[in-house]
Design a protein around this motif. Structure first.
Motif, PDB file in Angstrom:
ATOM      1  N   ALA A 129       0.801  -1.194  -0.070  1.00 19.65           N
ATOM      2  CA  ALA A 129       0.017   0.037  -0.001  1.00 19.65           C
ATOM      3  C   ALA A 129       0.750   1.210  -0.211  1.00 19.65           C
ATOM      4  N   MET A 130       1.972   0.934   0.529  1.00 21.30           N
ATOM      5  CA  MET A 130       2.969   2.355   0.900  1.00 21.30           C
ATOM      6  C   MET A 130       3.720   2.264   0.123  1.00 21.30           C
ATOM      7  N   ALA A 131       3.672   1.266  -1.102  1.00 18.13           N
ATOM      8  CA  ALA A 131       5.030   1.099  -1.850  1.00 18.13           C
ATOM      9  C   ALA A 131       6.401   1.313  -1.506  1.00 18.13           C
ATOM     10  N   MET A 132       6.805   0.791  -0.693  1.00 17.32           N
ATOM     11  CA  MET A 132       8.077   0.342   0.309  1.00 17.32           C
ATOM     12  C   MET A 132       8.441  -0.958  -0.463  1.00 17.32           C
ATOM     13  N   ASP A 133       9.446  -1.456   0.003  1.00 17.88           N
ATOM     14  CA  ASP A 133      10.609  -2.106  -0.360  1.00 17.88           C
ATOM     15  C   ASP A 133       9.772  -3.438   0.571  1.00 17.88           C
ATOM     16  N   GLN A 134       9.508  -4.558   0.216  1.00 15.55           N
ATOM     17  CA  GLN A 134       9.740  -5.308   1.434  1.00 15.55           C
ATOM     18  C   GLN A 134      10.506  -5.619   2.600  1.00 15.55           C
ATOM     19  N   ARG A 135      11.144  -5.910   2.730  1.00 19.82           N
ATOM     20  CA  ARG A 135      12.510  -5.754   3.047  1.00 19.82           C
ATOM     21  C   ARG A 135      12.872  -4.484   3.955  1.00 19.82           C
ATOM     22  N   SER A 136      13.425  -3.566   3.560  1.00 17.94           N
ATOM     23  CA  SER A 136      12.923  -2.185   3.887  1.00 17.94           C
ATOM     24  C   SER A 136      11.699  -1.483   5.476  1.00 17.94           C
ATOM     25  N   ALA A 137      10.215  -2.466   4.545  1.00 26.56           N
ATOM     26  CA  ALA A 137       9.217  -2.574   5.846  1.00 26.56           C
ATOM     27  C   ALA A 137       9.515  -3.301   7.176  1.00 26.56           C
ATOM     28  N   SER A 138      10.223  -4.284   6.948  1.00 27.62           N
ATOM     29  CA  SER A 138      10.314  -5.901   7.715  1.00 27.62           C
ATOM     30  C   SER A 138      11.430  -5.270   8.783  1.00 27.62           C
ATOM     31  N   ALA A 139      11.662  -4.462   8.520  1.00 21.01           N
ATOM     32  CA  ALA A 139      13.540  -4.036   9.133  1.00 21.01           C
ATOM     33  C   ALA A 139      12.497  -3.272   9.897  1.00 21.01           C
ATOM     34  N   LEU A 140      12.101  -1.753   9.359  1.00 22.57           N
ATOM     35  CA  LEU A 140      11.167  -0.883  10.161  1.00 22.57           C
ATOM     36  C   LEU A 140      10.496  -1.495  10.974  1.00 22.57           C
ATOM     37  N   PHE A 141       9.550  -2.441  10.978  1.00 25.89           N
ATOM     38  CA  PHE A 141       8.462  -3.307  11.681  1.00 25.89           C
ATOM     39  C   PHE A 141       9.664  -3.769  13.216  1.00 25.89           C
ATOM     40  N   THR A 142      10.326  -4.356  12.286  1.00 29.80           N
ATOM     41  CA  THR A 142      11.209  -5.182  13.582  1.00 29.80           C
ATOM     42  C   THR A 142      12.104  -4.067  14.251  1.00 29.80           C
ATOM     43  N   LEU A 143      11.964  -2.966  14.325  1.00 28.55           N
ATOM     44  CA  LEU A 143      12.826  -1.977  15.196  1.00 28.55           C
ATOM     45  C   LEU A 143      11.519  -1.168  15.968  1.00 28.55           C
ATOM     46  N   LEU A 144      10.100  -1.223  15.165  1.00 22.43           N
ATOM     47  CA  LEU A 144       9.023   0.071  15.654  1.00 22.43           C
ATOM     48  C   LEU A 144       7.737  -1.324  17.229  1.00 22.43           C
ATOM     49  N   VAL A 145       8.102  -2.130  16.524  1.00 24.63           N
ATOM     50  CA  VAL A 145       7.132  -3.264  17.533  1.00 24.63           C
ATOM     51  C   VAL A 145       7.852  -3.303  18.989  1.00 24.63           C
ATOM     52  N   PRO A 146       9.515  -3.556  19.000  1.00 24.41           N
ATOM     53  CA  PRO A 146       9.480  -3.655  21.148  1.00 24.41           C
ATOM     54  C   PRO A 146       9.921  -2.352  20.811  1.00 24.41           C
ATOM     55  N   LEU A 147      10.699  -0.891  20.215  1.00 26.26           N
ATOM     56  CA  LEU A 147      10.411   0.084  20.680  1.00 26.26           C
ATOM     57  C   LEU A 147       8.971   0.366  21.140  1.00 26.26           C
ATOM     58  N   ALA A 148       7.987   0.386  20.388  1.00 27.00           N
ATOM     59  CA  ALA A 148       6.352   0.406  21.073  1.00 27.00           C
ATOM     60  C   ALA A 148       5.979  -0.042  22.502  1.00 27.00           C
TER      61      ALA A 148
END
Length: 903
Positions: A442-461
């Protein structure tokens, strides 16, 4: 007895922890200069303690308690101490009991007295009186122009970041330290969590490896026979251990066996047996015969109960029972119950293996089998217990039925935990995979970048959610929103975090060719390897907090301070707790020993107990006490004793995974993840080997205990946190010392004036010590200007309830941070600009000069108003009598008292 056991017992006896009576005697001699008894005194422990209490009552002591509450309570307490100096009583105080923020100013005061020594004591007490002026002919021109320790504290009251400002080096140093420690702890916690999430996949791979010959290999029955045989033997062995545990319990050996022993010798083998049985199902070469399954599962339990009956008759005479011993009468109904209950498992297994849902022989096993197979065995065990207890109840007494109920409860817990873990690993991880893929598209992002961002954001949140829940540890009734956050949102956040770890495992395993065992071992190796270099205490937030407390409060009393020109810290600012032996008042620093997973009756509400640091001893009533100059010093010839700054920081460790009565499992998990860990692990005073340790040898176990909320007082290391997590006034320890006159400074956050801290202290003292405290008139309210709202109240400590009719009552002078309308104009003006004053949130640790001065002046003014402006009150008795006269005076006298106080 073996020689090794004999040596172990001798070591334990040679250097046991001191008990409470010894601690009290040591303090008595330090305060009064002579032993309490003319001779040796009573030898029996209880009689000696009772006699010691009688001696203390004959030589009354006075104590001052400074409550917790961060910088708010510290500044108010400074004013209270100045007020006590002004009326003349501060020099006669025997004990100073501090908690959290009260310890900031209490440590500052005692360190100042220590540095000035006996010769400078009078000058310090004079300087504490705001009306005192230093004269050049008495102290010299340099002293007249010197900055006083009081002024230095005022100048650095923003102790966490003195210079402040978004671009200041202090603020960014604070942020960078917290970020560094957070990431270092993540390198331990997150790989270990991810490794734990691989176990279910490893188990499933093992199941499919023994199931594969069923459909792939020619002559598979012979190939599968070995796997089936070994899994059957493992199942039989595990359940043999559980049955042996039951037998030993019911023939009289298990009277003192704890819950931990049950978990180790019954529940763990039962779960392992269920796992082995699922391997047996998957490897069994032919269809299971219903008759065989029922006969085996019926005859074996019946034979076991017949054996139990025989053993019971043999051991009953040899092992006489008591009230804790479980006895069972094995008769005809018990045997019938065993015969009837056994087929539940056998019949259940046969039925499930006939279903075409990936459970039966000849079908491909699906994840459904891994998720529900073990819970199914445990549920069948529960049903077997249900049938057995129902039929054999006439031969089972209530104690035995209770044992079976608790046994069933743990089996149910194990089943739910296994099933929940499987759902997270196999289903929620797939859901996250689908969600990340949809978002990246939906955001036209590379899936690897989206996965890395999600992996970091969940522990931070998740970490931020834990920090947000920290507010739930403040006294008072939490709001409905906060309760919802604690009960629903926090567990949900943990589930999302664990599902994310399982999703990360899935992606890593895909990249490694689905080598789950290698992945799990690698992740575990990373977490354990990093933990070897990251001590659990060193890289919490404690060090950052401790250094700033030392710089601001202990460094303020040094005349020759030479800080590092770059960092602003001076390592010589700190002093050692045992170096304060000659300082009066004797400083008692209150902390909380957390036992969240304790099973002690009477500890389930508080989940903790009081733990103190004094110049003589460190410890608590239950575990004993150790010498302060050796405790936590790692022993050896270079042992220097415990740091005062460290003790003060532990006493103020408000943000901790374990928080005494405010602890919850979910909050502990998220606060550990967020590294909001101001508390420290110390050696257990009751541990012969570890009481001198300042740091656990292996950091993984204590870190996991913080994460899972498993702190206890039974381990070699105990977890200490803010004294307010048990009792926030420091009153409990002074009543246990039988102080006659106790001044309590209460600046806890209590905007509704519900007196949570006072109520908790009175309740805990009555429950733990058996001593009631009565307040006949407690009219302190939320009054504004022009009211007759008192600043203080008097309470009565009825020692005679425990110590006998001859014991005199004690008196509490309770000073509450409140407004009466008689305050100085600057304080009243500040109250109009700060609607929360004098109960600003404890989260605000960045006071400006106006806040500092307003709280300090309010504390000072409260003492002066309570005493009517008198200056000749040299004893605790005189102080309480003066306050009693003021409270009994007619309302119109308030103006006269205010005038007297001002002059």
């Amino acid at each position: 007895m073996s020689s090794g056991n004999a040596r172990s017992i001798l070591r334990a006896v040679s250097n046991p922890a001191d008990r409470w009576c010894r601690v009290l005697e040591t303090e008595y001699i330090a305060l009064h200069g002579a032993p309490p008894f003319e001779g040796n005194g009573p030898a029996e422990a209880d009689a000696r303690l009772h006699a010691l209490h009688a001696c203390i009552h004959k030589t009354p002591t006075t104590a001052v308690c400074l409550s917790g509450g961060g910088i708010r309570s510290a500044t108010f307490a400074l004013g209270v101490l100045q007020g006590l100096a002004r009326v003349g009583v501060l020099g006669g105080v025997d004990y100073l009991s501090t908690v959290s923020g009260g310890g900031y100013i209490g440590g500052w005061f005692t360190a100042w007295l220590h540095r000035e020594g006996a010769a400078g004591r009078a000058a310090v007490l004079d300087a504490m009186d705001p009306t005192h002026r230093m004269h050049s002919d008495e102290c010299g021109p340099a002293a007249a122009t010197a900055v006083s320790p009081i002024d230095r504290v005022r100048q650095t009251c923003r102790y966490l970041a003195p210079t402040g400002g978004i671009v200041s080096a202090d603020v960014w140093t604070l942020v960078s330290t917290m970020a560094r420690n957070l990431l270092l702890n993540w390198l331990v916690i997150l790989p270990l969590l991810a490794a734990a999430m691989t176990l279910m996949h490893i188990y499933f791979v093992g199941l499919r490896s023994v199931e594969r010959p069923i459909v792939e290999a020619a002559g598979g029955c012979l190939a599968r026979g070995d796997a089936a045989w070994w899994s059957f033997l493992a199942t039989f062995g595990c359940f043999a251990v559980t049955n042996a545990y039951i037998v030993l319990n019911f023939v009289g050996f298990g009277a003192l066996w704890s819950q931990q022993r049950f978990l180790a010798w019954f529940l763990a083998p039962a779960v392992l047996g269920a796992v082995s049985l699922t391997f047996f199902w998957s490897a069994y070469p032919c269809d299971i015969n219903l008759v065989d399954a029922i006969v085996v599962s019926a005859v074996v339990p019946a034979a076991g109960w017949i054996a139990l009956g025989t053993l019971t008759k043999l051991f009953t005479a040899a092992r006489p029972g008591d009230g804790a011993t479980l006895r069972i009468r094995v008769g005809f109904r018990t045997i019938v119950a065993a015969l009837a209950g056994g087929p539940v498992i056998g019949g259940g297994i046969w039925y499930v293996c006939t279903l075409n849902y990936g459970f039966g022989p000849g079908d491909h096993l699906e994840a459904l089998y891994a998720v529900f197979g073990v819970p199914l065995v445990l549920v069948l065990s529960l049903l077997q217990i249900l049938v057995f207890v129902g039929i054999g109840s006439s031969e089972l007494d209530d104690a035995v039925l209770e044992w079976w109920s608790r046994c069933g409860a743990w089996l149910a817990i194990a089943a739910v935990v296994w099933m929940s873990t499987g759902i997270i690993v196999f289903y929620l991880a797939d859901l996250i995979e689908a969600g990340v893929g949809a978002v990246s598209r939906a955001m036209a992002m590379d899936q690897r970048s989206a996965s890395a961002l999600f992996t970091l954001l969940v522990p931070l949140a998740s970490s931020l959610a834990g920090l947000a829940s920290r507010g739930g540890s403040t006294p008072g009734q939490p709001s409905a929103v906060r309760l919802t956050l604690q009960k629903i949102a926090l567990p949900l956040v943990i589930v999302i975090l664990l599902a994310t770890m399982a999703w990360v495992d899935m992606r890593l395993a895909r990249a490694l060719g689905h080598h789950w065992l290698a992945l799990g071992l690698t992740l575990a190796g990373v977490g354990l390897g990093v933990s070897a270099f990251i001590p659990v205490n060193r890289f919490s937030l404690h060090g950052m907090y401790q250094q700033r407390l030392i710089r601001t409060f202990l460094g303020a009393s040094r005349r020759d301070r030479r800080p590092n020109a770059f960092t602003g810290f001076d390592r010589d600012d700190d002093v050692r707790v045992h170096q304060l032996k000659d300082v009066r008042p004797l400083h008692v620093i209150n902390t909380t020993l957390n036992a969240v997973s304790s099973t002690h009756l009477g500890r389930r509400e508080t989940l903790a107990q009081s733990f103190t640091f004094t110049p003589f001893h460190v410890g608590c009533h239950d575990l004993g006490y150790r010498p302060a100059h050796e405790y936590g010093s790692d022993g050896g010839a270079k042992a220097t004793g415990l740091s005062l700054g460290m003790a003060l920081a532990v006493s103020g460790a408000a943000a901790s995974p374990a928080m005494g009565m405010y602890s919850t499992k979910a909050r502990a998990f998220l606060l550990t993840l967020a590294n909001a860990r101001l508390g420290l692990w110390f050696g257990n005073p009751d541990s012969e080997k570890r009481w001198q340790s300042s740091e656990p040898v292996f950091s993984v176990e204590p870190l996991m205990r913080e994460l899972l909320g498993l702190t206890t007082d039974r381990n070699p290391y105990v977890y200490l946190s803010d004294g307010g997590h048990y009792e926030n006034l420091g009153l409990w320890e002074m009543v246990s010392r039988r102080c006659r006159y106790i001044v309590v400074s209460d600046a806890g956050c209590d905007p509704q004036y519900t007196f949570d801290d006072l109520g908790n202290a009175v309740r805990r003292i009555r429950l733990d010590l058996g001593i009631p405290i009565l307040f006949s008139d407690l009219n302190i309210t939320r009054a504004g200007q022009g009211s007759a709202n008192p600043h203080v109240a008097l309470g009565r400590i009825i020692y005679s309830v425990i110590d006998g009719p001859g014991a005199p009552d004690g008196t509490i002078l309770y000073i509450k941070a409140t407004l009466s309308g008689d305050e100085p104009i600057d304080v009243r003006n500040f109250a109009t600009t700060d609607a929360e004053f004098p109960h600003d949130t404890t989260a605000n640790q960045f006071f400006d000069e106006a806040q500092f001065e307003s709280y300090r002046t309010l504390g000072y003014h409260s003492v002066l108003m309570a005493t009517g402006g008198r200056r000749d009150l040299t004893t605790g008795a005189a102080l309480c009598d003066a306050v009693r006269d003021v409270l009994a005076a007619p309302p119109g006298a308030a103006a006269g008292f205010a005038t007297a106080a001002a002059t």
